[in-house]
Design an enzyme around this catalytic site. Structure first.
Site, PDB file in Angstrom:
ATOM      1  N   LYS A   1       4.833   4.040   0.262  1.00  0.00           N
ATOM      2  CA  LYS A   1       4.299   3.548  -1.022  1.00  0.00           C
ATOM      3  C   LYS A   1       4.438   2.029  -1.127  1.00  0.00           C
ATOM      4  O   LYS A   1       3.591   1.359  -1.736  1.00  0.00           O
ATOM      5  CB  LYS A   1       5.000   4.233  -2.203  1.00  0.00           C
ATOM      6  CG  LYS A   1       4.689   5.724  -2.347  1.00  0.00           C
ATOM      7  CD  LYS A   1       3.211   6.010  -2.514  1.00  0.00           C
ATOM      8  CE  LYS A   1       2.943   7.440  -2.946  1.00  0.00           C
ATOM      9  NZ  LYS A   1       1.510   7.785  -2.867  1.00  0.00           N
TER      10      LYS A   1
ATOM     11  N   TYR B   1      13.375  10.525  -1.284  1.00  0.00           N
ATOM     12  CA  TYR B   1      11.970  10.088  -1.207  1.00  0.00           C
ATOM     13  C   TYR B   1      11.708   9.400   0.135  1.00  0.00           C
ATOM     14  O   TYR B   1      10.595   9.435   0.660  1.00  0.00           O
ATOM     15  CB  TYR B   1      11.659   9.163  -2.395  1.00  0.00           C
ATOM     16  CG  TYR B   1      10.187   9.044  -2.718  1.00  0.00           C
ATOM     17  CD1 TYR B   1       9.429  10.176  -3.030  1.00  0.00           C
ATOM     18  CD2 TYR B   1       9.550   7.813  -2.723  1.00  0.00           C
ATOM     19  CE1 TYR B   1       8.076  10.066  -3.332  1.00  0.00           C
ATOM     20  CE2 TYR B   1       8.203   7.698  -3.029  1.00  0.00           C
ATOM     21  CZ  TYR B   1       7.475   8.828  -3.330  1.00  0.00           C
ATOM     22  OH  TYR B   1       6.144   8.711  -3.628  1.00  0.00           O
TER      23      TYR B   1
HETATM   24  P1  NAD Z   1      -1.383  16.869  -4.904  1.00  0.00           P
HETATM   25  O1  NAD Z   1      -0.629  17.692  -3.914  1.00  0.00           O
HETATM   26  O2  NAD Z   1      -2.139  17.580  -5.925  1.00  0.00           O
HETATM   27  O3  NAD Z   1      -2.316  15.829  -4.183  1.00  0.00           O
HETATM   28  C1  NAD Z   1      -2.038  15.295  -2.920  1.00  0.00           C
HETATM   29  C2  NAD Z   1      -3.353  15.264  -2.183  1.00  0.00           C
HETATM   30  O4  NAD Z   1      -3.214  14.635  -0.898  1.00  0.00           O
HETATM   31  C3  NAD Z   1      -3.913  16.659  -1.915  1.00  0.00           C
HETATM   32  O5  NAD Z   1      -5.181  16.798  -2.500  1.00  0.00           O
HETATM   33  C4  NAD Z   1      -4.012  16.722  -0.419  1.00  0.00           C
HETATM   34  O6  NAD Z   1      -5.124  17.467   0.033  1.00  0.00           O
HETATM   35  C5  NAD Z   1      -4.165  15.249  -0.084  1.00  0.00           C
HETATM   36  N1  NAD Z   1      -3.943  14.979   1.328  1.00  0.00           N
HETATM   37  C6  NAD Z   1      -2.812  15.202   2.058  1.00  0.00           C
HETATM   38  N2  NAD Z   1      -3.041  14.906   3.343  1.00  0.00           N
HETATM   39  C7  NAD Z   1      -4.340  14.479   3.437  1.00  0.00           C
HETATM   40  C8  NAD Z   1      -5.178  14.051   4.505  1.00  0.00           C
HETATM   41  N3  NAD Z   1      -4.741  13.984   5.774  1.00  0.00           N
HETATM   42  N4  NAD Z   1      -6.456  13.703   4.223  1.00  0.00           N
HETATM   43  C9  NAD Z   1      -6.931  13.758   2.956  1.00  0.00           C
HETATM   44  N5  NAD Z   1      -6.178  14.153   1.901  1.00  0.00           N
HETATM   45  C10 NAD Z   1      -4.896  14.520   2.153  1.00  0.00           C
HETATM   46  O7  NAD Z   1      -0.240  15.937  -5.571  1.00  0.00           O
HETATM   47  P2  NAD Z   1      -0.350  14.698  -6.574  1.00  0.00           P
HETATM   48  O8  NAD Z   1       0.998  14.571  -7.159  1.00  0.00           O
HETATM   49  O9  NAD Z   1      -1.528  14.834  -7.449  1.00  0.00           O
HETATM   50  O10 NAD Z   1      -0.514  13.474  -5.586  1.00  0.00           O
HETATM   51  C11 NAD Z   1      -1.548  12.519  -5.716  1.00  0.00           C
HETATM   52  C12 NAD Z   1      -1.007  11.121  -5.472  1.00  0.00           C
HETATM   53  O11 NAD Z   1      -0.128  10.765  -6.533  1.00  0.00           O
HETATM   54  C13 NAD Z   1      -0.184  10.969  -4.175  1.00  0.00           C
HETATM   55  O12 NAD Z   1      -0.454   9.702  -3.615  1.00  0.00           O
HETATM   56  C14 NAD Z   1       1.231  11.006  -4.707  1.00  0.00           C
HETATM   57  O13 NAD Z   1       2.152  10.378  -3.831  1.00  0.00           O
HETATM   58  C15 NAD Z   1       1.053  10.224  -5.983  1.00  0.00           C
HETATM   59  N6  NAD Z   1       2.136  10.343  -6.956  1.00  0.00           N
HETATM   60  C16 NAD Z   1       2.544  11.563  -7.357  1.00  0.00           C
HETATM   61  C17 NAD Z   1       3.596  11.651  -8.254  1.00  0.00           C
HETATM   62  C18 NAD Z   1       4.107  12.996  -8.688  1.00  0.00           C
HETATM   63  O14 NAD Z   1       5.245  13.066  -9.173  1.00  0.00           O
HETATM   64  N7  NAD Z   1       3.340  14.054  -8.573  1.00  0.00           N
HETATM   65  C19 NAD Z   1       4.202  10.494  -8.765  1.00  0.00           C
HETATM   66  C20 NAD Z   1       3.730   9.257  -8.338  1.00  0.00           C
HETATM   67  C21 NAD Z   1       2.697   9.183  -7.425  1.00  0.00           C
END
Ligand code: NAD
Length: 256
Positions: free
Chosen positions: A163, A156
């Site tokens: 984060k 990670y």
């Molecule tokens: P996802 O890929 O669906 O969403 C990530 C989003 O970030 C996308 O919509 C992408 O367009 C956007 N993004 C990336 N670069 C960008 C930029 N320069 N400007 C604007 N938007 C941008 O994946 P997700 O898992 O739904 O992620 C959403 C959040 O949840 C993130 O912060 C991720 O770190 C967090 N998260 C995810 C998990 C997991 O396991 N999926 C766990 C904990 C936290």
């Protein structure tokens, strides 16, 4: 009658129907919130637009969070169309794939800068731009973090550091925003199979670990996370700010 009837919210972070932000948007819509969507770049518009339109969303605008001009344009549109804002969902992050494997000390300066800029600083920039629309009517902001901010999770790497910066930013922002009547909180979500997650080397192993070791003996779903987002963006959490709520089937409480 929904608990968010008459409220207006903007969603950052929908890429496709697996996105956590999409589940959050559906939960908010179901409770009556009128939504605006943003998408990060022209390539994503064709995926995001039909999802947004299926919820009757009228405001669908581009926003790459590294571009101040685009951030400004989003909030100018919201000011013009709505004259105020009640909710903001920050559900986005980015690091180059090559930074999400191997040793953390191999992180490049550019990789560090990009991950921290997109994944952590963006919350500060969006909050500043949203504040004039939110402070006159209360309002709440929610962002998405992960346990890798607190403990070492293999591969990670720089995203864990981003984060940690995000979660600490939420605390500093909560102190700034509280006197203006605006709340901000973090959801520390368990692993979910999304586009962003698939960029993390060995992600399947993390899912297996949570299923085996967490108190609930399962992984969480986007809907589990969305329900907590609904709580944090609604009056149900009126006394809560600067908090990080784990939605991870209890995984974080486990020792040996
Ligand atoms: P996802 O890929 O669906 O969403 C990530 C989003 O970030 C996308 O919509 C992408 O367009 C956007 N993004 C990336 N670069 C960008 C930029 N320069 N400007 C604007 N938007 C941008 O994946 P997700 O898992 O739904 O992620 C959403 C959040 O949840 C993130 O912060 C991720 O770190 C967090 N998260 C995810 C998990 C997991 O396991 N999926 C766990 C904990 C936290």
């Amino acid at each position: 009658m929904g608990i968010l009837d008459g409220k207006k919210g903007v969603i950052f972070g929908v890429a496709n129907e697996r996105s956590i932000a999409w589940a959050v948007a559906q939960a908010l819509h179901k409770e009556g919130m009128e939504l605006a969507f943003t998408y990060a770049g022209a390539a994503l518009e064709s995926r995001v637009r039909p999802l947004a339109e299926s919820l009757g969303v009228k405001i669908i605008v581009p926003c790459d969070v590294t571009d101040y001009g685009q951030i400004q344009a989003v909030f100018e549109t919201l000011q013009k169309e709505w004259g105020g804002l009640d909710g903001l969902v920050h559900s986005l992050a980015f690091a180059k794939k090559e930074e999400l494997k191997g040793e953390y000390y191999n992180t490049t300066r550019e990789g560090f800068r990009l991950a921290l800029d997109v994944s952590a600083f963006s919350l500060v920039a969006l909050t500043k731009a949203a504040l004039p629309l939110m402070e006159s009517r209360g309002g709440a902001i929610v962002t998405m973090s992960y346990y890798g901010a607190e403990k070492v999770i293999s591969n990670y790497n720089v995203m864990g550091v981003a984060k940690a910066a995000l979660e600490t930013s939420v605390q500093y922002l909560a102190a700034d925003l509280g006197p203006k009547g605006v709340r901000i909180n973090t959801i520390s979500a368990g692993p979910v199979k999304t586009l962003a997650a698939m960029g993390i080397s060995g992600f399947k192993g993390i899912l297996d670990m949570v299923e085996t070791k967490s108190p609930l003996r399962r992984n969480v779903t986007q809907e589990d996370i969305a329900k907590t987002a609904l709580y944090l963006l609604s009056d149900l959490s009126s006394g809560v700010t600067g908090e990080s709520v784990h939605v991870d089937a209890g995984y974080n409480i486990m020792g040996i």
